[in-house]
Scaffold this motif. Structure first.
Motif, PDB file in Angstrom:
ATOM      1  N   ARG A   1      63.526 -40.965  24.428  1.00 12.22           N
ATOM      2  CA  ARG A   1      63.800 -42.338  23.979  1.00 12.22           C
ATOM      3  C   ARG A   1      62.947 -42.693  22.762  1.00 12.22           C
ATOM      4  O   ARG A   1      63.430 -43.308  21.812  1.00 12.22           O
ATOM      5  CB  ARG A   1      63.572 -43.331  25.109  1.00 12.22           C
ATOM      6  CG  ARG A   1      64.711 -43.390  26.104  1.00 12.22           C
ATOM      7  CD  ARG A   1      64.579 -44.574  27.067  1.00 12.22           C
ATOM      8  NE  ARG A   1      63.391 -44.467  27.907  1.00 12.22           N
ATOM      9  CZ  ARG A   1      63.339 -43.817  29.068  1.00 12.22           C
ATOM     10  NH1 ARG A   1      64.416 -43.216  29.537  1.00 12.22           N
ATOM     11  NH2 ARG A   1      62.221 -43.786  29.763  1.00 12.22           N
ATOM     12  N   ALA A   2      61.683 -42.290  22.775  1.00  7.35           N
ATOM     13  CA  ALA A   2      60.796 -42.575  21.639  1.00  7.35           C
ATOM     14  C   ALA A   2      61.283 -41.851  20.386  1.00  7.35           C
ATOM     15  O   ALA A   2      61.290 -42.425  19.285  1.00  7.35           O
ATOM     16  CB  ALA A   2      59.363 -42.167  21.979  1.00  7.35           C
ATOM     17  N   TRP A   3      61.709 -40.585  20.516  1.00 14.63           N
ATOM     18  CA  TRP A   3      62.211 -39.838  19.367  1.00 14.63           C
ATOM     19  C   TRP A   3      63.477 -40.489  18.820  1.00 14.63           C
ATOM     20  O   TRP A   3      63.626 -40.651  17.608  1.00 14.63           O
ATOM     21  CB  TRP A   3      62.505 -38.381  19.741  1.00 14.63           C
ATOM     22  CG  TRP A   3      62.940 -37.588  18.546  1.00 14.63           C
ATOM     23  CD1 TRP A   3      62.137 -36.923  17.670  1.00 14.63           C
ATOM     24  CD2 TRP A   3      64.283 -37.443  18.066  1.00 14.63           C
ATOM     25  NE1 TRP A   3      62.900 -36.357  16.682  1.00 14.63           N
ATOM     26  CE2 TRP A   3      64.222 -36.657  16.902  1.00 14.63           C
ATOM     27  CE3 TRP A   3      65.514 -37.885  18.515  1.00 14.63           C
ATOM     28  CZ2 TRP A   3      65.357 -36.311  16.183  1.00 14.63           C
ATOM     29  CZ3 TRP A   3      66.647 -37.543  17.790  1.00 14.63           C
ATOM     30  CH2 TRP A   3      66.559 -36.762  16.629  1.00 14.63           C
ATOM     31  N   GLU A   4      64.396 -40.865  19.721  1.00 17.00           N
ATOM     32  CA  GLU A   4      65.639 -41.501  19.281  1.00 17.00           C
ATOM     33  C   GLU A   4      65.366 -42.826  18.586  1.00 17.00           C
ATOM     34  O   GLU A   4      66.015 -43.161  17.591  1.00 17.00           O
ATOM     35  CB  GLU A   4      66.588 -41.692  20.467  1.00 17.00           C
ATOM     36  CG  GLU A   4      67.187 -40.385  20.956  1.00 17.00           C
ATOM     37  CD  GLU A   4      68.077 -40.557  22.172  1.00 17.00           C
ATOM     38  OE1 GLU A   4      67.934 -41.552  22.901  1.00 17.00           O
ATOM     39  OE2 GLU A   4      68.922 -39.656  22.397  1.00 17.00           O
ATOM     40  N   ASN A   5      64.414 -43.592  19.082  1.00 11.60           N
ATOM     41  CA  ASN A   5      64.050 -44.853  18.453  1.00 11.60           C
ATOM     42  C   ASN A   5      63.469 -44.615  17.062  1.00 11.60           C
ATOM     43  O   ASN A   5      63.834 -45.297  16.093  1.00 11.60           O
ATOM     44  CB  ASN A   5      63.055 -45.610  19.337  1.00 11.60           C
ATOM     45  CG  ASN A   5      62.852 -47.026  18.876  1.00 11.60           C
ATOM     46  OD1 ASN A   5      63.785 -47.682  18.421  1.00 11.60           O
ATOM     47  ND2 ASN A   5      61.626 -47.508  18.989  1.00 11.60           N
ATOM     48  N   ALA A   6      62.560 -43.645  16.944  1.00 13.10           N
ATOM     49  CA  ALA A   6      61.970 -43.321  15.637  1.00 13.10           C
ATOM     50  C   ALA A   6      63.041 -42.832  14.668  1.00 13.10           C
ATOM     51  O   ALA A   6      63.039 -43.196  13.480  1.00 13.10           O
ATOM     52  CB  ALA A   6      60.877 -42.273  15.810  1.00 13.10           C
ATOM     53  N   GLU A   7      63.974 -42.020  15.147  1.00 13.85           N
ATOM     54  CA  GLU A   7      65.057 -41.511  14.303  1.00 13.85           C
ATOM     55  C   GLU A   7      65.975 -42.646  13.843  1.00 13.85           C
ATOM     56  O   GLU A   7      66.402 -42.693  12.690  1.00 13.85           O
ATOM     57  CB  GLU A   7      65.860 -40.452  15.072  1.00 13.85           C
ATOM     58  CG  GLU A   7      66.976 -39.821  14.289  1.00 13.85           C
ATOM     59  CD  GLU A   7      66.521 -38.947  13.135  1.00 13.85           C
ATOM     60  OE1 GLU A   7      67.391 -38.475  12.383  1.00 13.85           O
ATOM     61  OE2 GLU A   7      65.297 -38.741  12.959  1.00 13.85           O
ATOM     62  N   ARG A   8      66.258 -43.581  14.730  1.00  9.87           N
ATOM     63  CA  ARG A   8      67.085 -44.738  14.373  1.00  9.87           C
ATOM     64  C   ARG A   8      66.401 -45.559  13.277  1.00  9.87           C
ATOM     65  O   ARG A   8      67.033 -45.949  12.295  1.00  9.87           O
ATOM     66  CB  ARG A   8      67.335 -45.585  15.624  1.00  9.87           C
ATOM     67  CG  ARG A   8      68.289 -46.724  15.451  1.00  9.87           C
ATOM     68  CD  ARG A   8      68.674 -47.435  16.758  1.00  9.87           C
ATOM     69  NE  ARG A   8      67.792 -47.241  17.904  1.00  9.87           N
ATOM     70  CZ  ARG A   8      67.974 -46.323  18.881  1.00  9.87           C
ATOM     71  NH1 ARG A   8      68.998 -45.511  18.839  1.00  9.87           N
ATOM     72  NH2 ARG A   8      67.134 -46.244  19.885  1.00  9.87           N
ATOM     73  N   HIS A   9      65.104 -45.792  13.413  1.00 16.39           N
ATOM     74  CA  HIS A   9      64.365 -46.549  12.390  1.00 16.39           C
ATOM     75  C   HIS A   9      64.314 -45.797  11.062  1.00 16.39           C
ATOM     76  O   HIS A   9      64.448 -46.396   9.998  1.00 16.39           O
ATOM     77  CB  HIS A   9      62.952 -46.866  12.879  1.00 16.39           C
ATOM     78  CG  HIS A   9      62.914 -47.945  13.907  1.00 16.39           C
ATOM     79  ND1 HIS A   9      63.051 -49.277  13.601  1.00 16.39           N
ATOM     80  CD2 HIS A   9      62.782 -47.883  15.246  1.00 16.39           C
ATOM     81  CE1 HIS A   9      62.997 -49.994  14.704  1.00 16.39           C
ATOM     82  NE2 HIS A   9      62.847 -49.173  15.723  1.00 16.39           N
ATOM     83  N   ARG A  10      64.141 -44.471  11.121  1.00 13.35           N
ATOM     84  CA  ARG A  10      64.121 -43.665   9.896  1.00 13.35           C
ATOM     85  C   ARG A  10      65.462 -43.762   9.170  1.00 13.35           C
ATOM     86  O   ARG A  10      65.511 -43.940   7.952  1.00 13.35           O
ATOM     87  CB  ARG A  10      63.817 -42.197  10.224  1.00 13.35           C
ATOM     88  CG  ARG A  10      63.708 -41.317   8.973  1.00 13.35           C
ATOM     89  CD  ARG A  10      63.761 -39.848   9.323  1.00 13.35           C
ATOM     90  NE  ARG A  10      65.018 -39.450   9.915  1.00 13.35           N
ATOM     91  CZ  ARG A  10      66.154 -39.228   9.229  1.00 13.35           C
ATOM     92  NH1 ARG A  10      66.184 -39.376   7.930  1.00 13.35           N
ATOM     93  NH2 ARG A  10      67.255 -38.871   9.855  1.00 13.35           N
TER      94      ARG A  10
END
Length: 78
Positions: free
Chosen positions: A35-44
């Motif tokens: 979930r943290a990786w997906e959130n960071a990827e979405r923000h990127r």
């Protein structure tokens, strides 16, 4: 968390032709790491789209300031 292959404390997913691997590390909670990786990827991605939008806006503003329209290539109207 669609498309992830989870094995123990590691997970993998193919994103844009590249393999992404995340591990749970000391937390031991692979789902929260995903979930943290997906959130960071979405923000990127949103950040990069914003940069692209600003670049396009600047190019269009420059075209307008030179009284040109896209596709005119400096040709004068008859």
């Amino acid at each position: 968390m669609h498309g992830w292959i989870i094995v123990g404390d590691a997970a993998t997913k193919r994103v844009n032709g590249k393999e992404v691997i995340v591990t749970a590390g000391k937390s031991g909670d692979i789902r929260s790491v995903i979930r943290a990786w997906e959130n960071a990827e979405r923000h990127r991605m949103l950040y990069e789209l914003g940069n692209l939008g600003r670049l396009v806006d600047a190019a269009l503003t420059r075209l307008q300031s030179h009284h040109r329209t896209p596709g005119s290539h400096g040709k004068r109207a008859p």
